[in-house]
Write a protein that holds these residues in place. Structure first.
Motif, PDB file in Angstrom:
ATOM      1  N   PRO A   1       0.792  -1.233   0.000  1.00  0.00           N
ATOM      2  CA  PRO A   1       0.000   0.000   0.000  1.00  0.00           C
ATOM      3  C   PRO A   1       0.819   1.276   0.000  1.00  0.00           C
ATOM      4  O   PRO A   1       0.385   2.304  -0.527  1.00  0.00           O
ATOM      5  CB  PRO A   1      -0.832  -0.132   1.286  1.00  0.00           C
ATOM      6  N   GLN A   2       2.007   1.235   0.601  1.00  0.00           N
ATOM      7  CA  GLN A   2       2.855   2.427   0.662  1.00  0.00           C
ATOM      8  C   GLN A   2       4.146   2.265  -0.130  1.00  0.00           C
ATOM      9  O   GLN A   2       5.125   2.977   0.088  1.00  0.00           O
ATOM     10  CB  GLN A   2       3.195   2.749   2.134  1.00  0.00           C
ATOM     11  N   GLN A   3       4.174   1.319  -1.040  1.00  0.00           N
ATOM     12  CA  GLN A   3       5.387   1.048  -1.827  1.00  0.00           C
ATOM     13  C   GLN A   3       4.968   0.393  -3.134  1.00  0.00           C
ATOM     14  O   GLN A   3       4.519  -0.753  -3.139  1.00  0.00           O
ATOM     15  CB  GLN A   3       6.333   0.140  -1.055  1.00  0.00           C
ATOM     16  N   ALA A   4       5.114   1.127  -4.224  1.00  0.00           N
ATOM     17  CA  ALA A   4       4.619   0.640  -5.508  1.00  0.00           C
ATOM     18  C   ALA A   4       5.729   0.024  -6.340  1.00  0.00           C
ATOM     19  O   ALA A   4       6.889   0.462  -6.280  1.00  0.00           O
ATOM     20  CB  ALA A   4       3.968   1.777  -6.287  1.00  0.00           C
ATOM     21  N   ALA A   5       5.363  -0.991  -7.108  1.00  0.00           N
ATOM     22  CA  ALA A   5       6.263  -1.553  -8.116  1.00  0.00           C
ATOM     23  C   ALA A   5       5.933  -0.907  -9.459  1.00  0.00           C
ATOM     24  O   ALA A   5       4.764  -0.759  -9.812  1.00  0.00           O
ATOM     25  CB  ALA A   5       6.103  -3.060  -8.199  1.00  0.00           C
ATOM     26  N   VAL A   6       6.958  -0.512 -10.180  1.00  0.00           N
ATOM     27  CA  VAL A   6       6.788   0.162 -11.466  1.00  0.00           C
ATOM     28  C   VAL A   6       7.327  -0.747 -12.566  1.00  0.00           C
ATOM     29  O   VAL A   6       8.528  -1.061 -12.593  1.00  0.00           O
ATOM     30  CB  VAL A   6       7.514   1.520 -11.481  1.00  0.00           C
ATOM     31  N   GLU A   7       6.452  -1.176 -13.454  1.00  0.00           N
ATOM     32  CA  GLU A   7       6.840  -2.012 -14.592  1.00  0.00           C
ATOM     33  C   GLU A   7       7.125  -1.109 -15.785  1.00  0.00           C
ATOM     34  O   GLU A   7       6.288  -0.312 -16.199  1.00  0.00           O
ATOM     35  CB  GLU A   7       5.725  -2.988 -14.945  1.00  0.00           C
ATOM     36  N   LEU A   8       8.321  -1.254 -16.339  1.00  0.00           N
ATOM     37  CA  LEU A   8       8.726  -0.471 -17.504  1.00  0.00           C
ATOM     38  C   LEU A   8       8.831  -1.366 -18.727  1.00  0.00           C
ATOM     39  O   LEU A   8       9.005  -2.586 -18.607  1.00  0.00           O
ATOM     40  CB  LEU A   8      10.061   0.219 -17.244  1.00  0.00           C
ATOM     41  N   VAL A   9       8.748  -0.765 -19.893  1.00  0.00           N
ATOM     42  CA  VAL A   9       9.071  -1.472 -21.130  1.00  0.00           C
ATOM     43  C   VAL A   9      10.480  -1.054 -21.548  1.00  0.00           C
ATOM     44  O   VAL A   9      10.948   0.033 -21.202  1.00  0.00           O
ATOM     45  CB  VAL A   9       8.066  -1.153 -22.251  1.00  0.00           C
ATOM     46  N   ALA A  10      11.144  -1.922 -22.270  1.00  0.00           N
ATOM     47  CA  ALA A  10      12.515  -1.618 -22.686  1.00  0.00           C
ATOM     48  C   ALA A  10      12.532  -0.480 -23.698  1.00  0.00           C
ATOM     49  O   ALA A  10      11.675  -0.419 -24.589  1.00  0.00           O
ATOM     50  CB  ALA A  10      13.164  -2.857 -23.299  1.00  0.00           C
ATOM     51  N   PRO A  11      13.493   0.432 -23.584  1.00  0.00           N
ATOM     52  CA  PRO A  11      13.657   1.419 -24.655  1.00  0.00           C
ATOM     53  C   PRO A  11      13.984   0.714 -25.966  1.00  0.00           C
ATOM     54  O   PRO A  11      14.543  -0.385 -25.978  1.00  0.00           O
ATOM     55  CB  PRO A  11      14.853   2.266 -24.178  1.00  0.00           C
ATOM     56  N   ARG A  12      13.630   1.338 -27.064  1.00  0.00           N
ATOM     57  CA  ARG A  12      14.032   0.816 -28.368  1.00  0.00           C
ATOM     58  C   ARG A  12      15.494   1.179 -28.626  1.00  0.00           C
ATOM     59  O   ARG A  12      16.017   2.173 -28.116  1.00  0.00           O
ATOM     60  CB  ARG A  12      13.150   1.392 -29.473  1.00  0.00           C
ATOM     61  N   MET A  13      16.150   0.367 -29.451  1.00  0.00           N
ATOM     62  CA  MET A  13      17.556   0.620 -29.749  1.00  0.00           C
ATOM     63  C   MET A  13      17.752   1.995 -30.371  1.00  0.00           C
ATOM     64  O   MET A  13      18.728   2.692 -30.064  1.00  0.00           O
ATOM     65  CB  MET A  13      18.103  -0.469 -30.674  1.00  0.00           C
ATOM     66  N   ASP A  14      16.814   2.423 -31.227  1.00  0.00           N
ATOM     67  CA  ASP A  14      16.977   3.726 -31.846  1.00  0.00           C
ATOM     68  C   ASP A  14      16.883   4.846 -30.817  1.00  0.00           C
ATOM     69  O   ASP A  14      17.552   5.875 -30.947  1.00  0.00           O
ATOM     70  CB  ASP A  14      15.948   3.930 -32.965  1.00  0.00           C
ATOM     71  N   GLN A  15      16.068   4.667 -29.771  1.00  0.00           N
ATOM     72  CA  GLN A  15      15.984   5.661 -28.710  1.00  0.00           C
ATOM     73  C   GLN A  15      17.296   5.739 -27.930  1.00  0.00           C
ATOM     74  O   GLN A  15      17.783   6.829 -27.604  1.00  0.00           O
ATOM     75  CB  GLN A  15      14.840   5.326 -27.755  1.00  0.00           C
ATOM     76  N   VAL A  16      17.864   4.580 -27.628  1.00  0.00           N
ATOM     77  CA  VAL A  16      19.121   4.534 -26.883  1.00  0.00           C
ATOM     78  C   VAL A  16      20.239   5.185 -27.686  1.00  0.00           C
ATOM     79  O   VAL A  16      21.014   6.010 -27.171  1.00  0.00           O
ATOM     80  CB  VAL A  16      19.480   3.081 -26.517  1.00  0.00           C
ATOM     81  N   LEU A  17      20.345   4.821 -28.968  1.00  0.00           N
ATOM     82  CA  LEU A  17      21.390   5.392 -29.817  1.00  0.00           C
ATOM     83  C   LEU A  17      21.200   6.893 -30.004  1.00  0.00           C
ATOM     84  O   LEU A  17      22.176   7.652 -29.988  1.00  0.00           O
ATOM     85  CB  LEU A  17      21.392   4.693 -31.180  1.00  0.00           C
ATOM     86  N   HIS A  18      19.971   7.317 -30.158  1.00  0.00           N
ATOM     87  CA  HIS A  18      19.687   8.746 -30.327  1.00  0.00           C
ATOM     88  C   HIS A  18      20.174   9.531 -29.118  1.00  0.00           C
ATOM     89  O   HIS A  18      20.810  10.589 -29.256  1.00  0.00           O
ATOM     90  CB  HIS A  18      18.183   8.947 -30.526  1.00  0.00           C
ATOM     91  N   SER A  19      19.915   9.019 -27.937  1.00  0.00           N
ATOM     92  CA  SER A  19      20.376   9.687 -26.720  1.00  0.00           C
ATOM     93  C   SER A  19      21.897   9.697 -26.637  1.00  0.00           C
ATOM     94  O   SER A  19      22.511  10.728 -26.355  1.00  0.00           O
ATOM     95  CB  SER A  19      19.787   8.991 -25.487  1.00  0.00           C
ATOM     96  N   ALA A  20      22.516   8.533 -26.876  1.00  0.00           N
ATOM     97  CA  ALA A  20      23.963   8.426 -26.732  1.00  0.00           C
ATOM     98  C   ALA A  20      24.703   9.324 -27.713  1.00  0.00           C
ATOM     99  O   ALA A  20      25.691   9.970 -27.359  1.00  0.00           O
ATOM    100  CB  ALA A  20      24.393   6.972 -26.912  1.00  0.00           C
TER     101      ALA A  20
END
Length: 387
Positions: free
Chosen positions: A341-360
Motif C-alpha cells: 500500500p505504501q510502496q509501488a512496483a513500477v513495470e517499464l518497457v525496454a527502450p528501443r535501440m533507436d531511442q538509446v542510440l539517439h540519446s547516446a
C-alpha cells in the motif's frame, strides 16, 4: 593516454588470465553472472559450487569492514595465482567469445578497450550511481585486475565479423558449460596481419556501452588517478557487432517507497493518460501496482524519449517521491513481490535501440539502470591483470 589515441575505437590484444581445468571442479563451475544481477540465492548456489567461484572475488562480503572488505578477494586472487589455479595466456590475442543459451547467441571479441574520456567513440547511454563506481574502483585497485568485461555494441564490422566467424569454424581454445544451461566457447585471434586489419576497421566506428557503465566509469577513475601507469589507459571489454549478432534489450523495473496508487492517480501531470488496470499492448507504457491493483500510464506526447527517462524526469518529481530510495529489479516478479500500500512496483518497457542510440549520440544519458542488454558475458572465463 594521448588525445589522438582516444579519438578512435581501439580494442587491443591482451594476454588474458584463465582458470586451469585440472585445478577446479569444472571451468563452468567457477564462473558467475555479472555482479549487478546476482540475487542472494544465486550467490549462495555459486559460492557452494566451487571454492574458486568468481563470485568470491567480484562480490566482496562483510560491507561493515569498509575499504578492508576488498582485501579478502585480493588475497584470494593472489593465492590462486601462486597455486597455479589461474594462469596467463602465452601471448597476446583478441579472443572470440561465444555463448549459446536457450536459442540466444552472444558472440564477439574480447580485448583491452582504449578509454575515451571525451566520449567521442565509446558512448555511454545511462547514468551511474557513485557508490557503485566507487565499489568497482576499490575492487579493481585491491585486486589489480579487471575481472568482468564490459559489453559494447557497434554496427557493420565486415573484417572483424568475418574474422569472428572464421575463428568459430575452428577448434575452440576453451569450452565451458555453466549451471544455467549455457554453453561457452572461446577462440584466439593472434595473426598480426589480421589484427592490424581489425584495428583499422574498428578505428572507423563508434561503440555503445551496452552493459557495464559503472565498471567503465571505474576504468576512467583509475586512469585519472594513475595516468602514467601502464595498463590504466585500457579496460577489459567485449565488443559485439549488433548487425550480425544482435543483443537483446530488456527493461529494469523499479520499486518506489512512499508511492501509492492514489498519488499516481491524483498527481500524474498532464500529458499522461491514466488507464485502470495493467493494460497490455500499449506502446511505451508504464504500469504501476501496489501488489493488488494496477494502473497504466501512457504518454500522449510522442515516443522519442524512452519512458524510463520520463519516469525520472517528469513523474517522480510530480509524485513527490525521492529517487535515491528506489530499488532496481531485472525480474518483474521480484519487484511485484515487494509492492504494498505504501510502496509501488513500477513495470517499464525496454527502450528501443533507436531511442538509446539517439540519446547516446547526442551525449544525453538515460537514468541509471535504464536498460538491460543481453546476453551478458559470463564472468571468470577470461580476465585481465594490470601487473
Amino acid at each position: 593516454m594521448s588525445e589522438a589515441s582516444a579519438s578512435v575505437l581501439r580494442l587491443e590484444p591482451l594476454q588474458a588470465w584463465r582458470f586451469v581445468a585440472g585445478k577446479v571442479s569444472a571451468l563452468g563451475a567457477v564462473t558467475s553472472p555479472p555482479y549487478d544481477v546476482l540475487e542472494p540465492a544465486i550467490v549462495r548456489r555459486l559460492t557452494d559450487s566451487d571454492l574458486h567461484n568468481m563470485v568470491r572475488l567480484i562480490l566482496p562480503r562483510d560491507p561493515d569492514l569498509g575499504p578492508g572488505r576488498y582485501d579478502e578477494p585480493a588475497r584470494r586472487l593472489a593465492d590462486w595465482q601462486h597455486q597455479g589455479v589461474v594462469i596467463q595466456d602465452r601471448s597476446p590475442a583478441l579472443y572470440v567469445y561465444e555463448q549459446q543459451f536457450q536459442g540466444a547467441v552472444l558472440c564477439g571479441l574480447v580485448g583491452s578497450l582504449a578509454l575515451d574520456p571525451a566520449r567521442r567513440v565509446v558512448l555511454p547511454h545511462e547514468d551511474v550511481m557513485p557508490h557503485w563506481v566507487d565499489d568497482r574502483f576499490e575492487l579493481m585497485e585491491a585486486t589489480d585486475a579487471d575481472l568482468e568485461p564490459i559489453l559494447l555494441a557497434y554496427n557493420g564490422g565486415r573484417v572483424a565479423g568475418d574474422a569472428v566467424d572464421e575463428a568459430r569454424a575452428g577448434t575452440p581454445w576453451l569450452v565451458a558449460d555453466t549451471e544455467n544451461g549455457a554453453h561457452h566457447r572461446i577462440w584466439r585471434i593472434d595473426d598480426p596481419e589480421l589484427l592490424t586489419k581489425i584495428a583499422e576497421e574498428l578505428a572507423t566506428h563508434e561503440a555503445l556501452i551496452a552493459d557495464g557503465h559503472h565498471r567503465y566509469a571505474a576504468y576512467l577513475e583509475r586512469n585519472r588517478r594513475e595516468p602514467d601507469r601502464h595498463g590504466t589507459e585500457v579496460g577489459l571489454a567485449m565488443l559485439v557487432d549488433n548487425d550480425r549478432h544482435p543483443l537483446t534489450l530488456d527493461p529494469i523495473h523499479r520499486v518506489v517507497p512512499g508511492l501509492t496508487l492514489e498519488v499516481v492517480s491524483s498527481r500524474t501531470p498532464s500529458g499522461w493518460q491514466v488507464l485502470p488496470g495493467r493494460v497490455e499492448g500499449v506502446p511505451d507504457r508504464i504500469a504501476i501496482t501496489d501488489g493488488t491493483s494496477w494502473v497504466t500510464l501512457q504518454s500522449t506526447e510522442g515516443q522519442v524519449t524512452p519512458t524510463v527517462a520520463l519516469l525520472h524526469r517528469e513523474l517522480l518529481p510530480a509524485w513527490g517521491v525521492p529517487a535515491d530510495e528506489i530499488t532496481f529489479h531485472h525480474a518483474l516478479t521480484d519487484a511485484v513481490a515487494l509492492a504494498g500500500p505504501q510502496q509501488a512496483a513500477v513495470e517499464l518497457v525496454a527502450p528501443r535501440m533507436d531511442q538509446v542510440l539517439h540519446s547516446a549520440l547526442r551525449g544525453v544519458v538515460l537514468p541509471q539502470k535504464a536498460t538491460s542488454f543481453g546476453p551478458k558475458p559470463r564472468v571468470g572465463l577470461l580476465f585481465r591483470m594490470l601487473s
